[in-house]
Design a protein around this motif. Structure first.
Motif, short mmCIF file in Angstrom:
data_model
loop_
_atom_site.label_atom_id
_atom_site.label_comp_id
_atom_site.label_asym_id
_atom_site.label_seq_id
_atom_site.Cartn_x
_atom_site.Cartn_y
_atom_site.Cartn_z
N LEU A 49 0.85 -1.17 0.00
CA LEU A 49 0.00 0.00 0.00
C LEU A 49 0.89 1.23 0.00
O LEU A 49 1.83 1.32 0.79
CB LEU A 49 -0.85 -0.04 1.27
CG LEU A 49 -2.16 0.70 1.29
CD1 LEU A 49 -3.12 0.04 0.32
CD2 LEU A 49 -2.73 0.67 2.67
N GLN A 71 -2.47 4.02 -3.36
CA GLN A 71 -2.42 2.94 -4.34
C GLN A 71 -2.21 1.61 -3.63
O GLN A 71 -1.48 1.53 -2.65
CB GLN A 71 -1.25 3.13 -5.31
CG GLN A 71 -1.40 4.31 -6.23
CD GLN A 71 -0.21 4.45 -7.16
OE1 GLN A 71 0.88 3.99 -6.85
NE2 GLN A 71 -0.43 5.08 -8.29
N LEU A 72 -2.86 0.59 -4.18
CA LEU A 72 -2.66 -0.78 -3.72
C LEU A 72 -2.18 -1.58 -4.91
O LEU A 72 -2.93 -1.76 -5.88
CB LEU A 72 -3.96 -1.38 -3.16
CG LEU A 72 -3.91 -2.84 -2.76
CD1 LEU A 72 -2.94 -3.04 -1.60
CD2 LEU A 72 -5.28 -3.34 -2.40
N THR A 76 -4.97 2.64 -8.27
CA THR A 76 -5.31 3.83 -7.51
C THR A 76 -6.65 3.65 -6.81
O THR A 76 -7.67 3.42 -7.47
CB THR A 76 -5.35 5.07 -8.42
OG1 THR A 76 -4.08 5.22 -9.05
CG2 THR A 76 -5.68 6.32 -7.65
N LEU A 77 -6.65 3.76 -5.49
CA LEU A 77 -7.87 3.63 -4.70
C LEU A 77 -8.45 5.00 -4.33
O LEU A 77 -9.67 5.13 -4.17
CB LEU A 77 -7.59 2.86 -3.41
CG LEU A 77 -7.02 1.45 -3.56
CD1 LEU A 77 -6.68 0.88 -2.20
CD2 LEU A 77 -7.99 0.56 -4.29
N TYR A 78 -7.61 5.99 -4.17
CA TYR A 78 -8.04 7.31 -3.72
C TYR A 78 -7.14 8.36 -4.35
O TYR A 78 -5.93 8.18 -4.41
CB TYR A 78 -7.95 7.38 -2.19
CG TYR A 78 -8.22 8.73 -1.58
CD1 TYR A 78 -9.51 9.13 -1.31
CD2 TYR A 78 -7.18 9.59 -1.26
CE1 TYR A 78 -9.76 10.37 -0.74
CE2 TYR A 78 -7.42 10.82 -0.69
CZ TYR A 78 -8.71 11.20 -0.43
OH TYR A 78 -8.96 12.42 0.13
N LEU A 112 -12.28 0.87 3.89
CA LEU A 112 -12.45 0.12 2.65
C LEU A 112 -12.13 -1.34 2.90
O LEU A 112 -11.04 -1.67 3.37
CB LEU A 112 -11.53 0.68 1.56
CG LEU A 112 -11.52 -0.03 0.23
CD1 LEU A 112 -12.88 0.08 -0.45
CD2 LEU A 112 -10.45 0.56 -0.66
N ILE A 114 -11.61 -4.99 1.21
CA ILE A 114 -11.27 -5.56 -0.09
C ILE A 114 -11.32 -7.08 0.01
O ILE A 114 -10.71 -7.67 0.90
CB ILE A 114 -9.87 -5.10 -0.54
CG1 ILE A 114 -9.86 -3.58 -0.66
CG2 ILE A 114 -9.48 -5.76 -1.85
CD1 ILE A 114 -8.52 -3.00 -0.97
#
Length: 129
Positions: A49, A71-72, A76-78, A112, A114
């Motif tokens: 992450l 980012q994971l 891109t998550l946010y 969040l 996952i």
């Protein structure tokens, strides 16, 4: 012959100058620049992450502010650009616990979860009619 060489040299020099001026103008008008200001890595069971604080600029970039990106594994998550002359939104307090990620940006808190999906094998995928 001497005047021809002078004119040829002058026109080649002028062509080079106009080419590089045009490239500079195009870069100022619509060039993309990304500069990483801070990077934080957090290892989790989901993968690596990353919390990035970047200056993302398109064009001249007059009065641009920094952008927070989470980012994971390069997904891109946010992504949020900080408000002009404000301290938020800036992603902070990034934590990974199991398959849950949490952070806050000064306006909201995020949680969040996952879950990985089973991979399809071969060409046996179902389609909706």
């Amino acid at each position: 012959m001497k005047s021809f060489l002078i004119w040829l040299s002058a026109s080649c020099l002028l062509s080079l100058i106009t080419f590089f001026c045009g490239r500079g103008y195009q870069s100022m008008k619509s060039g993309y620049k990304l500069e990483v200001l801070k990077e934080e890595r957090v290892e989790s069971t989901l993968g690596t992450l990353k919390r990035l604080q970047v200056m993302e600029t398109i064009g001249l970039g007059f009065l641009d502010t920094d952008t927070s990106i989470i980012q994971l594994n390069d997904i891109t998550l946010y992504k949020a650009r900080r408000d002009f002359q404000e301290g938020s939104p800036v992603a902070r307090d990034l934590k990974a616990e199991g398959n849950t990620l949490s952070w806050q940006d000064g306006y909201q808190r995020y949680h969040l979860t996952i879950e990985s999906m089973p991979r399809e094998t071969g060409k046996t995928s179902t389609t909706a009619n």
